[in-house]
Scaffold this motif. Structure first.
Motif, short mmCIF file in Angstrom:
data_model
loop_
_atom_site.label_atom_id
_atom_site.label_comp_id
_atom_site.label_asym_id
_atom_site.label_seq_id
_atom_site.Cartn_x
_atom_site.Cartn_y
_atom_site.Cartn_z
N ARG A 1 0.00 -5.89 -14.39
CA ARG A 1 0.10 -4.76 -15.31
C ARG A 1 0.92 -5.13 -16.54
O ARG A 1 1.78 -6.02 -16.49
N LEU B 1 -3.23 -1.72 -16.24
CA LEU B 1 -3.77 -3.02 -15.84
C LEU B 1 -3.97 -3.89 -17.08
O LEU B 1 -4.48 -3.43 -18.11
N VAL C 1 -10.15 -3.95 -4.85
CA VAL C 1 -9.58 -2.80 -5.54
C VAL C 1 -8.15 -2.57 -5.08
O VAL C 1 -7.25 -2.32 -5.91
N ARG D 1 0.31 7.28 -16.60
CA ARG D 1 -0.28 6.22 -15.80
C ARG D 1 0.66 5.80 -14.69
O ARG D 1 1.87 5.78 -14.86
N ALA E 1 2.33 1.82 -3.40
CA ALA E 1 1.35 2.39 -4.33
C ALA E 1 1.12 3.86 -4.05
O ALA E 1 0.96 4.67 -4.97
N GLU F 1 0.83 -1.21 0.00
CA GLU F 1 0.00 0.00 0.00
C GLU F 1 0.86 1.25 0.00
O GLU F 1 0.61 2.21 -0.73
N LEU G 1 -6.89 6.42 -9.08
CA LEU G 1 -5.89 5.40 -9.39
C LEU G 1 -6.44 4.35 -10.34
O LEU G 1 -5.75 3.87 -11.24
N LEU G 2 -7.71 4.01 -10.13
CA LEU G 2 -8.32 2.95 -10.91
C LEU G 2 -8.47 3.36 -12.38
O LEU G 2 -8.04 2.64 -13.29
N ALA H 1 -9.05 6.30 -4.64
CA ALA H 1 -9.07 4.97 -5.25
C ALA H 1 -9.63 5.04 -6.66
O ALA H 1 -9.13 4.36 -7.57
N SER I 1 -5.33 3.75 -14.32
CA SER I 1 -4.60 2.50 -14.54
C SER I 1 -5.19 1.68 -15.67
O SER I 1 -4.62 0.65 -16.04
N LEU J 1 -4.81 -2.77 -7.52
CA LEU J 1 -3.90 -1.65 -7.74
C LEU J 1 -2.49 -1.94 -7.26
O LEU J 1 -1.51 -1.48 -7.86
N GLU K 1 1.67 7.16 -6.48
CA GLU K 1 0.63 8.16 -6.72
C GLU K 1 1.18 9.56 -6.48
O GLU K 1 0.90 10.50 -7.22
#
Length: 810
Positions: free
Chosen positions: A511, A517, A499, A184, A115, A112, A537-538, A534, A541, A503, A119
């Motif tokens: 990925r 993704l 989710v 991305r 990630a 986490e 990011l989704l 979230a 991606s 990610l 970001e």
């Protein structure tokens, strides 16, 4: 049937055996003074802090010694602790990493954090792209011109003029800039070593905390938040302690006085800036992505800041907040929640396409934290890309039409919509989950790499059970009590992930070489629980040509984090929307459907599907709840205690999760709590990352920590994190229970829970029951009144403004 309270000595089984009583019309003596529902936040004290959304509210200072316990409270209308006049929501639920346990070489928290680092790097790149001279805005006047000048001053390293925040005045409308897709995010790299501050750094922070009279237990969190040089940062600016969860301005003031002595004063620029950021953070915890400037300055005045305008100006000058101006739809109108119209951020990059218009329009000035402001902009850009792009041509039009014909009903409509659009919304209750499952099977049959993702492990597992179960005859209950729709085919499991796991790369397809993704279709389940970070990011991606389906029940509680992505998208109407026509079955489905439209009526429940147990006080509420779980429901309904979930409005108080879990443990798994308050067999929820819930059971404990079994994964919680990240799980709040569904649910509504009640809260709590619902209640007529009159509390978001250019015109 009478709903008069039963004598306290009578066995609660009598209520279950006697037959159904629904919550439509309850009566009885006034409830006793049960303890206040408490919504403590991850790293927050028991009393939830107020947000700037209610500037007149002033919570009790509390004690700085209240230790952060990793719990997050309900938002969108749920009660909060020992403070009065709460603003919308409370602290976010501290929930575990929704089932996305990483392989042995990297922990959940490490993935986490990796990630999050990516970001932040992406946001930094985005900001760099927007740097440069600003040609637009030459004809602006009043506040709008001052704001633009302030932004330019900040960019050049100067300090904005003190007149920036005068009373807002009308200004010409500014057109939204053309969306520019940022780079991305790439797949999170495996952490090579331990994440977190060094023991030396923690010890240094512990010394300065002790010197200022603050609890030394805050040292690990303060060192992690403030980074390298945390000790020096606290000495230079003691109000930085406000960044630690659970610390309130009054407590930070005491810490600053101890360190600064006579140099400490209420007019200190550092204090004003810190309180401004703290208020914006509290607003984010309540679901807002930004705040109206007048509300923010009023809240600063309530917090004893002598010059609120200067405090906001200082926060902007230091880059800790951003200012926005959004044109209002009608002159003089001030929307109470999400802004309308076609405004823009008062920042770099805005093209003034409407400068030639003579008509002046009022603007709404908003202040927000950079983190959430940029996430919301990134989300809007990504959604616009999906809406305006042509999906990848996988299969011919005839193939898609054949797949739609095979699905039938609303599932067929969903398949047809997905065939030609990059973004589709799907709405419906529990039974409607079969339609996204049918879509995934059809897409996979056409050769698409199709996946489903849920915000939580409970939603993931629930969908997996439905999508991967044995075929069901039309109209017969499927897993979790949901009916299989006519024409559905459950052969072949549909892949489902969380989710967070998707990610972080610990679940799902991973990925591709470009960092996107590796999929063609993504269905996000329980979409109302998706927050702006979230969501951003989704969508960023997703690869070019991919399709995104957001599916969920719009009547449930909104996300724990800031934003209301699904609701804003439904209101914007920028993409196809498919509404399920499958009603939830039986008396429970009828009851919950009525709540969704604001009606709490009587339902026929011949199988004791719904039972009301009136209570007079907090002690009786706890007693009856334990009776129901341990004896009455297993004996009269046939559902064992391990399949029964208790839901209550808050963590604290005489009938909060703490009190109920203690009573249920004593009855269901008694023990001395020799492992930090836990024993083998205890039902728990693990919260390695704030905002996520990972249910499980205690296996054992040793020198390495507490060993849990969570969603089929073995998890070891280090001893120093047990108190903050693990709690008993027989009783949950409604936000913690979101996405889950149990054979039997006991909802506990003590007399002091009236302020916590809202239609979305009741809808969410009652809707967690698949076969049986017992309502232990002392709120009397406040229950139907809340269903009829208390909708979701509004949230201030900018997504509607950012999406406005995408709304099709007639």
């Amino acid at each position: 049937m009478s709903t008069e309270p039963e004598p306290a000595h009578e066995d609660t089984a009598a209520a279950v055996d006697a037959g159904p009583e629904t919550p439509g019309a309850t009566s009885g003596p006034a409830p006793g003074a049960a303890g206040a529902a408490d919504e403590g936040g991850a790293g927050a004290s028991d009393g939830t802090a107020r947000t700037a959304g209610s500037p007149a509210a002033d919570a009790d200072p509390g004690s700085l010694g209240r230790e952060a316990d990793g719990e997050d409270g309900e938002s969108s209308g749920e009660a909060s602790g020992d403070s009065s006049g709460e603003t919308p929501g409370g602290q976010p639920e501290s929930a575990g990493a929704e089932g996305d346990a990483a392989p042995a070489q990297v922990s959940e928290a490490e993935a986490e954090l990796a990630a999050q680092r990516l970001e932040r790097e992406r946001i930094a790149r985005r900001k760099a792209e927007k740097q440069g001279p600003i040609e637009a805005g030459g004809k602006l006047s009043g506040t709008a011109a001052d704001l633009l000048a302030a932004v330019r001053a900040v960019e050049s390293g100067e300090k904005p003029a003190a007149t920036v925040f005068a009373e807002p005045a009308p200004a010409p409308r500014r057109a939204a800039p053309e969306p520019a897709r940022p780079p991305r995010p790439v797949a999170a790299e495996r952490a090579a070593g331990p994440v977190g501050p060094t023991p030396e750094a923690v010890q240094a922070v512990r010394r300065v905390l002790a010197e200022g009279g603050a609890p030394e237990a805050l040292a690990p969190q303060a060192a992690a938040l403030l980074g390298e040089g945390a000790e020096d940062a606290l000495r230079a600016d003691p109000w930085r302690l406000l960044r630690v969860g659970g610390v309130r301005p009054e407590q930070a003031d005491g810490f600053a006085r101890a360190l600064l002595g006579a140099a400490c004063g209420p007019d200190d620029e550092r204090r004003g800036r810190a309180v401004t950021v703290w208020l914006l953070e509290q607003a984010a915890l309540a679901g807002h992505t930004a705040l109206d400037l007048p509300l923010l300055t009023a809240a600063l005045a309530e917090r004893g800041v002598p010059d609120p305008d200067a405090a906001v100006q200082s926060a902007l000058a230091e880059g800790e907040a951003l200012a926005f101006q959004d044109a209002l739809e009608e002159p003089g109108a001030r929307p109470a929640s999400a802004p309308g119209g076609s405004g823009t951020a008062a920042g770099p990059g805005g093209a003034d396409a409407a400068e030639e218009e003579d008509e002046e329009r009022p603007v709404r000035v908003l202040i927000g934290l950079e983190r959430f402001a940029l996430a919301e902009e990134s989300l809007a850009d990504g959604l616009a890309r999906l809406v305006n792009s042509t999906p990848k041509q996988d299969g011919s039009a005839a193939d898609w039409e054949r797949a739609a014909d095979a699905a039938r009903g609303a599932a067929a409509d969903l398949v047809r919509a997905v065939a030609g659009h990059g973004l589709v919304l799907h709405t419906g209750g529990e039974a409607s989950l079969a339609e996204p499952a049918a879509l995934l099977r059809a897409a996979r049959a056409l050769g698409l790499r199709a996946w489903a993702a849920a915000p939580g492990v409970l939603g993931r597992d629930r969908f997996s059970a439905l999508a991967g179960g044995a075929p069901s005859a039309p109209g017969t209950p499927g897993p979790g009590g949901s009916p299989a729709p006519e024409g559905s085919d459950s052969a072949g499991p549909a892949p489902a992930v969380t989710v967070a796991g998707l990610l972080a790369g610990t679940e799902g397809p991973g990925r591709d070489a470009d960092g996107a993704l590796d999929l063609d279709l993504l269905v996000v389940l329980d979409a109302p629980h998706l927050d702006v970070e979230a969501g951003a990011l989704l969508v960023e991606s997703l690869p070019d040509g991919a399709r995104l389906v957001l599916a969920g029940d719009p009547s449930v509680l909104w996300s724990v984090g800031p934003g209301r992505v699904f609701a804003d998208l439904l209101a914007a109407r920028i993409c196809p929307q498919v509404a399920s026509r499958l009603p939830d079955p039986g008396p429970l489905g009828e009851l919950v459907s009525g709540i969704g439209i604001g009606e709490l009526g009587q339902v026929e429940a011949p199988g004791k599907e719904v039972v009301i147990v009136p209570v007079r006080d907090a002690g009786e509420a706890v007693h009856r709840t334990v009776q129901l779980v341990a004896d009455s429901v297993p004996r009269a309904i046939g559902v064992p205690a391990e399949d029964t979930q208790v839901i209550t409005p808050g963590h604290g108080g005489a009938v909060g999760t703490r009190a109920l879990n203690a009573a249920l443990k004593q009855r269901l798994n008694p023990g001395p709590g020799r492992f930090g308050g836990f024993d083998p067999g205890d039902r728990v929820v693990h919260s390695p990352v704030p905002g996520r819930v990972l249910p499980g059971r205690v296996v054992t404990a040793d020198a390495d920590g507490l060993h849990l079994s969570c969603a089929g994964e073995d998890v070891v919680v280090p001893p120093e994190l047990v108190e903050r990240t693990v709690r008993h799980g027989w009783a949950l709040t409604a936000h913690q229970a979101m996405g889950g569904r149990w054979p039997a649910v006991v909802v506990v509504l003590p007399g002091d829970a009236v302020r916590a009640l809202s239609r979305p809260w009741i809808y969410t709590a009652f809707g967690r029951a698949a076969r049986h619902l017992s309502v232990v209640q002392g709120v009397e007529q406040a229950l139907p009144r809340a269903v009829a009159e208390v909708p979701a509390k509004p949230r201030t978001t900018r997504l509607p403004v950012l999406l406005a250019p995408q709304v099709p015109t007639d």
